[in-house]
Enzyme design. Structure first.
Site, PDB file in Angstrom:
ATOM      1  N   HIS A  38      23.169  44.216 -26.648  1.00 41.81           N
ATOM      2  CA  HIS A  38      22.604  45.444 -26.069  1.00 41.81           C
ATOM      3  C   HIS A  38      21.857  45.129 -24.777  1.00 41.81           C
ATOM      4  O   HIS A  38      22.037  45.793 -23.761  1.00 41.81           O
ATOM      5  CB  HIS A  38      21.666  46.093 -27.100  1.00 41.81           C
ATOM      6  CG  HIS A  38      20.927  47.299 -26.610  1.00 41.81           C
ATOM      7  ND1 HIS A  38      21.261  48.578 -26.990  1.00 41.81           N
ATOM      8  CD2 HIS A  38      19.866  47.426 -25.778  1.00 41.81           C
ATOM      9  CE1 HIS A  38      20.444  49.433 -26.399  1.00 41.81           C
ATOM     10  NE2 HIS A  38      19.584  48.761 -25.657  1.00 41.81           N
ATOM     11  N   GLU A  39      21.041  44.091 -24.812  1.00 42.13           N
ATOM     12  CA  GLU A  39      20.245  43.761 -23.617  1.00 42.13           C
ATOM     13  C   GLU A  39      21.133  43.224 -22.492  1.00 42.13           C
ATOM     14  O   GLU A  39      20.933  43.567 -21.326  1.00 42.13           O
ATOM     15  CB  GLU A  39      19.144  42.760 -23.975  1.00 42.13           C
ATOM     16  CG  GLU A  39      18.160  43.258 -25.032  1.00 42.13           C
ATOM     17  CD  GLU A  39      17.536  44.599 -24.715  1.00 42.13           C
ATOM     18  OE1 GLU A  39      17.475  44.982 -23.534  1.00 42.13           O
ATOM     19  OE2 GLU A  39      17.122  45.304 -25.648  1.00 42.13           O
ATOM     20  N   HIS A  60      22.705  46.026 -20.646  1.00 32.54           N
ATOM     21  CA  HIS A  60      21.849  46.668 -19.636  1.00 32.54           C
ATOM     22  C   HIS A  60      22.031  45.992 -18.273  1.00 32.54           C
ATOM     23  O   HIS A  60      22.039  46.647 -17.227  1.00 32.54           O
ATOM     24  CB  HIS A  60      20.376  46.589 -20.041  1.00 32.54           C
ATOM     25  CG  HIS A  60      19.951  47.679 -20.979  1.00 32.54           C
ATOM     26  ND1 HIS A  60      20.220  49.008 -20.763  1.00 32.54           N
ATOM     27  CD2 HIS A  60      19.260  47.624 -22.146  1.00 32.54           C
ATOM     28  CE1 HIS A  60      19.716  49.730 -21.761  1.00 32.54           C
ATOM     29  NE2 HIS A  60      19.138  48.916 -22.609  1.00 32.54           N
ATOM     30  N   TYR A  98      17.659  55.282 -15.282  1.00 34.91           N
ATOM     31  CA  TYR A  98      17.090  55.211 -16.624  1.00 34.91           C
ATOM     32  C   TYR A  98      16.157  56.393 -16.899  1.00 34.91           C
ATOM     33  O   TYR A  98      14.959  56.233 -17.144  1.00 34.91           O
ATOM     34  CB  TYR A  98      16.346  53.890 -16.780  1.00 34.91           C
ATOM     35  CG  TYR A  98      16.219  53.416 -18.209  1.00 34.91           C
ATOM     36  CD1 TYR A  98      17.340  53.077 -18.948  1.00 34.91           C
ATOM     37  CD2 TYR A  98      14.971  53.290 -18.809  1.00 34.91           C
ATOM     38  CE1 TYR A  98      17.227  52.638 -20.242  1.00 34.91           C
ATOM     39  CE2 TYR A  98      14.846  52.844 -20.115  1.00 34.91           C
ATOM     40  CZ  TYR A  98      15.983  52.525 -20.830  1.00 34.91           C
ATOM     41  OH  TYR A  98      15.876  52.085 -22.126  1.00 34.91           O
ATOM     42  N   GLU A 146      21.444  53.818 -22.157  1.00 35.29           N
ATOM     43  CA  GLU A 146      21.152  53.326 -23.508  1.00 35.29           C
ATOM     44  C   GLU A 146      22.418  53.277 -24.366  1.00 35.29           C
ATOM     45  O   GLU A 146      22.668  52.319 -25.096  1.00 35.29           O
ATOM     46  CB  GLU A 146      20.124  54.228 -24.184  1.00 35.29           C
ATOM     47  CG  GLU A 146      18.703  53.746 -24.010  1.00 35.29           C
ATOM     48  CD  GLU A 146      18.560  52.311 -24.448  1.00 35.29           C
ATOM     49  OE1 GLU A 146      18.984  51.976 -25.568  1.00 35.29           O
ATOM     50  OE2 GLU A 146      18.046  51.505 -23.664  1.00 35.29           O
ATOM     51  N   ASP A 156       9.533  58.525 -23.357  1.00 35.66           N
ATOM     52  CA  ASP A 156      10.692  57.644 -23.371  1.00 35.66           C
ATOM     53  C   ASP A 156      11.674  57.978 -22.234  1.00 35.66           C
ATOM     54  O   ASP A 156      12.882  58.048 -22.447  1.00 35.66           O
ATOM     55  CB  ASP A 156      11.368  57.758 -24.760  1.00 35.66           C
ATOM     56  CG  ASP A 156      12.483  56.744 -24.965  1.00 35.66           C
ATOM     57  OD1 ASP A 156      12.488  55.712 -24.274  1.00 35.66           O
ATOM     58  OD2 ASP A 156      13.352  57.018 -25.825  1.00 35.66           O
ATOM     59  N   HIS A 198      16.267  56.889 -25.629  1.00 31.61           N
ATOM     60  CA  HIS A 198      16.668  56.257 -26.894  1.00 31.61           C
ATOM     61  C   HIS A 198      16.957  57.290 -27.977  1.00 31.61           C
ATOM     62  O   HIS A 198      17.394  56.939 -29.063  1.00 31.61           O
ATOM     63  CB  HIS A 198      15.578  55.306 -27.392  1.00 31.61           C
ATOM     64  CG  HIS A 198      15.392  54.087 -26.541  1.00 31.61           C
ATOM     65  ND1 HIS A 198      14.512  54.047 -25.488  1.00 31.61           N
ATOM     66  CD2 HIS A 198      15.990  52.877 -26.580  1.00 31.61           C
ATOM     67  CE1 HIS A 198      14.562  52.854 -24.921  1.00 31.61           C
ATOM     68  NE2 HIS A 198      15.454  52.115 -25.556  1.00 31.61           N
TER      69      HIS A 198
HETATM   70 ZN   LIG Z   1      18.196  49.529 -24.340  1.00 33.48          ZN
END
Ligand SMILES: [Zn+2]
Length: 451
Positions: free
Chosen positions: A165-166, A169, A180, A189, A262, A267
């Site tokens: 996941h990271e 990004h 974002y 996301e 957020d 998310h």
């Molecule tokens: Zn993320």
């Protein structure tokens, strides 16, 4: 979790999936013989393309280094293990090594993308970051993982999909550059969850129809009422726990959550495109990574997805990239309420600072990988033992000078302070020492500093 979810540790040099896994996954047929990949590789060999085979460190494929800060937040920390080196014996270090190896292999072997920049950039990772730090993020230069809070969350390296996941990004940052915030942020996301799921399913050798579609299933400590952080197949059902609350993800555009937390609920609303991907992956058939994952990757990198693309614009890009699966992909988006519209984009919605009564200090922290909001306040005029320390901090903080200089970054926390009437919103990476001290004082005494 059961043994089935534990990921095999690579026992060979970096970038090479163990032979038994290659066999199990059925590589060597349609996957690696994909015409596009084969012809691009051949072109590179013929032309000696940049970043591939031109010698030196840049030619080391799948290069990564795991660092250890030993509980401090001084990044990157001490280098403890690089690609090709044996296991260190430190669980977090070795989990990070296994996870990044699998994630890099997905992009290189399936999408012919050499590291996140497409040019073989070495990946820097840090583990054991901070104290009781329940988060993981990409900061524009490296991947960072905390050890969890010891109450709800285990260390964030435990889930191999979090590593992917990271890294994703970083891929998004270097390709479509989805802003974002708001819908483009929720897409940012979702893209990370998409490639997290693809990477994990590939490591496990699962076909799309047989996968569990959970993100972060290994993150929770025993006793927490949670199957995972997110469920791509059934957004909104991943957890329901007294400490965590209920999974807030919508599964349909009708239930889109308008919020200033957020970065506009990135998310939360990612549940909508996540479910579209899951439905598309099952409809397209085969494996998620070679089927719908290839379509999403081509859309992300093909130029149709812009930094401000909204759900409709992103959906149209995936339909355009889907070839003979276009009808299946369009139907997947229709099931979550999104009608593809080529080029559709929307300005990101900003957030207003929260109000509050005087003589109090309030801190609200939202975002982070988990996407949960925590909020607390201390009455400076009451008998709270923290009041004196907080009053001293508030007196010397000039909220105007503390205004954020940088834009929102993936999976970082966002802090909103109401300092006795001074209101300021600051992303995690721009916190001053004084603001961090305020946040620690206000948020920590009431429970674990998880997120
Ligand atoms: Zn993320």
């Amino acid at each position: 979790m059961t043994l089935a979810r534990q990921h095999p540790q690579p026992t060979v040099r970096c970038g090479i999936v163990p032979p038994y896994l290659l066999q199990q996954l059925g590589y060597g047929d349609t996957l690696l013989l994909d015409d596009r990949i084969r012809s691009r590789r051949a072109d590179r060999r013929r032309g000696g393309g940049a970043g591939d085979g031109d010698g030196g460190a840049a030619a080391v494929r799948g290069a990564w280094t795991v660092h250890d800060t030993g509980g401090s937040t001084d990044l990157p920390g001490r280098a403890v293990r690089s690609a090709g080196e044996p296991a260190s014996g430190d669980a977090a270090v070795d989990e990070a090594a296994a996870g990044i190896t699998g994630a890099l292999a997905l992009f290189r072997e399936v999408y012919d993308r050499d590291s996140y920049d497409g040019r073989g950039a070495p990946v820097s990772l840090t583990v054991h970051c901070g104290r009781d730090y329940a988060n993981a993020f990409w900061d524009g230069t490296q991947l960072v993982f905390g050890d969890g809070d010891g109450e709800v969350f285990a260390r964030f390296t435990k889930a191999a999909d979090v590593l992917a996941h990271e890294l994703a990004h970083a891929v998004t940052e270097r390709t479509a550059g989805l802003v974002y915030q708001g819908q483009s942020g929720a897409l940012n996301e979702s893209v990370s969850d998409v490639f997290a799921a693809c990477s994990e399913q590939r490591l496990l050798g699962q076909q799309a129809a047989a996968a569990d579609w959970l993100i972060g299933a290994e993150l929770f400590l025993p006793g927490v009422q949670a199957r995972a952080l997110r469920d791509m197949a059934a957004p909104g059902t991943a957890y329901d726990d007294p400490r965590l609350g209920k999974d807030p993800q919508p599964a349909h555009l009708d239930d889109y959550v308008d919020t200033t937390d957020d970065n506009g609920g990135v998310h939360i609303n990612s549940g909508i495109p996540n479910r579209a991907f899951q439905l598309a992956a099952v409809a397209v058939g085969g494996s998620s990574w070679a089927g719908a994952g290839r379509i999403w990757y081509d859309a992300l990198t093909g130029g149709d997805v812009r930094p401000d693309s909204d759900f409709a614009g992103f959906a149209a890009a995936t339909v355009a990239a889907a070839g003979s699966s276009a009808a299946a992909v369009e139907e997947a988006w229709r099931q979550v309420g999104v009608r593809p519209v080529a080029g559709s984009a929307a300005p990101a919605t900003g957030g207003a600072a929260p109000g509050g009564p005087l003589r109090t200090v309030r801190v609200r922290r939202s975002g982070g990988f988990v996407g949960r909001t925590v909020e607390a306040e201390v009455d400076l005029g009451g008998g709270d033992e923290r009041a004196a320390a907080l009053a001293g901090l508030v007196d010397r903080i000039d909220a105007r000078a503390a205004r954020p200089a940088s834009s929102p970054m993936p999976d970082h926390f966002t802090y909103e302070f109401d300092l006795d009437g001074q209101q300021v919103r600051v992303p995690e990476q721009d916190l001053t020492d004084d603001l961090r001290a305020v946040a620690d004082l206000v948020l920590r005494p009431d429970g674990p500093a998880d997120a």
